[in-house]
Write an enzyme that holds these catalytic residues in place. Structure first.
Site, PDB file in Angstrom:
ATOM      1  N   GLY A  46      13.628  73.894  28.320  1.00 55.96           N
ATOM      2  CA  GLY A  46      13.806  74.126  26.891  1.00 55.96           C
ATOM      3  C   GLY A  46      15.281  73.990  26.542  1.00 55.96           C
ATOM      4  N   GLN A  51      22.801  75.270  21.678  1.00 54.38           N
ATOM      5  CA  GLN A  51      23.293  74.995  23.032  1.00 54.38           C
ATOM      6  C   GLN A  51      24.025  73.657  23.138  1.00 54.38           C
ATOM      7  OE1 GLN A  51      19.345  76.084  25.046  1.00 54.38           O
ATOM      8  NE2 GLN A  51      20.899  76.638  26.555  1.00 54.38           N
ATOM      9  N   CYS A  99      19.218  79.723  32.238  1.00 52.67           N
ATOM     10  CA  CYS A  99      19.574  79.136  30.948  1.00 52.67           C
ATOM     11  C   CYS A  99      20.640  78.085  31.201  1.00 52.67           C
ATOM     12  CB  CYS A  99      20.108  80.227  30.019  1.00 52.67           C
ATOM     13  SG  CYS A  99      20.610  79.618  28.408  1.00 52.67           S
ATOM     14  N   LEU A 100      20.511  76.929  30.570  1.00 55.04           N
ATOM     15  CA  LEU A 100      21.487  75.853  30.792  1.00 55.04           C
ATOM     16  C   LEU A 100      22.890  76.267  30.342  1.00 55.04           C
ATOM     17  CD1 LEU A 100      19.388  72.708  29.760  1.00 55.04           C
ATOM     18  CD2 LEU A 100      19.796  73.632  32.055  1.00 55.04           C
ATOM     19  N   HIS A 141      12.413  82.600  24.781  1.00 52.72           N
ATOM     20  CA  HIS A 141      13.794  82.391  25.249  1.00 52.72           C
ATOM     21  C   HIS A 141      14.540  81.446  24.286  1.00 52.72           C
ATOM     22  CE1 HIS A 141      16.830  81.591  28.608  1.00 52.72           C
ATOM     23  NE2 HIS A 141      17.121  80.677  27.692  1.00 52.72           N
ATOM     24  N   GLU A 142      13.891  80.341  23.921  1.00 54.90           N
ATOM     25  CA  GLU A 142      14.547  79.365  23.036  1.00 54.90           C
ATOM     26  C   GLU A 142      14.716  79.933  21.620  1.00 54.90           C
ATOM     27  OE1 GLU A 142      16.027  77.068  24.443  1.00 54.90           O
ATOM     28  OE2 GLU A 142      14.945  77.306  26.337  1.00 54.90           O
ATOM     29  N   HIS A 145      17.736  81.964  21.178  1.00 54.03           N
ATOM     30  CA  HIS A 145      18.978  81.203  20.976  1.00 54.03           C
ATOM     31  C   HIS A 145      19.261  80.994  19.486  1.00 54.03           C
ATOM     32  CE1 HIS A 145      20.434  80.174  24.923  1.00 54.03           C
ATOM     33  NE2 HIS A 145      19.275  79.697  25.321  1.00 54.03           N
TER      34      HIS A 145
HETATM   35 NI    NI Z   1      18.690  79.321  27.294  1.00 55.37          NI
END
Ligand code: NI
Length: 192
Positions: A46, A51, A99-100, A141-142, A145
């Site tokens: 995701g 991000q 998480c990226l 999670h997304e 953000h």
């Molecule tokens: Ni993340």
């Protein structure tokens, strides 16, 4: 199509609530394609617009790698614009997330099992779905953000202390990822 640099946890864009996407947003389809390219390049499941430094209420997801592994239903690539999530079960469960924007950190997060999501797809068609299990976890999670929330915010004081050094390494740019991270601002102390 292109791969965009991913911003890391200390970038203020990750802490600002994202603004709504208008249907006539310029080059929206290209941006969505770039988000997918970026997510796949980084082997992510995701990716939210903040991000990649864009404060818009939009995220892309492809959680098939996880849902297939866990023998849950798979939904393929999905685009979620101006989403709203409501929890519809009090049942919660723990699972490890990454998480990226937080390379090399994986921690257990407690999240509701079942959610309802209302959103617009990439053609701006309104949709409403109920999801559970891993797919619901990725969506939550997304979605976080877009609200300026990171998964480390859910950790208790003890776990937070344990990852403090790792966070500092990310902040000073000394953590390397096998995908493209956004450079730190000019003149920033690069650490070791
Ligand atoms: Ni993340």
């Amino acid at each position: 199509m292109s791969v965009l640099p991913v911003v890391t946890y200390d970038d203020p864009v990750l802490r600002n609530p994202a603004g709504p996407v208008e249907p006539d947003h310029p080059d929206l389809q290209t941006f969505i394609d770039d988000m997918f390219d970026t997510m796949y390049e980084a082997n992510g499941v995701g990716l939210a617009a903040p991000q990649v430094g864009v404060s818009l209420a939009l995220f892309v997801v492809d959680a098939d790698a996880i849902t297939e592994e866990e023998e849950e239903e798979s939904f393929g690539p999905g685009v979620f614009i101006n989403p709203e999530i409501k929890t519809i079960s009090q049942q919660k469960w723990d699972a490890e997330e990454g998480c990226l924007s937080l390379p090399e950190i994986r921690e257990k997060v407690n999240r509701p099992e079942t959610i309802r999501i209302r959103y617009y797809d990439r053609d701006f068609q309104p949709r409403e779905e109920v999801h559970d299990g891993w797919y619901a976890r990725v969506l939550q999670h997304e979605y976080d953000h877009l609200k300026g929330v990171l998964f480390i915010d859910y950790l208790g004081a003890f776990r937070k202390r344990l990852i403090r050094k790792k966070l500092e390494e990310i902040r000073t740019g000394s953590v390397k990822a096998d995908y493209r991270l956004a450079p730190k601002p000019e003149g920033f102390n690069q650490g070791r």
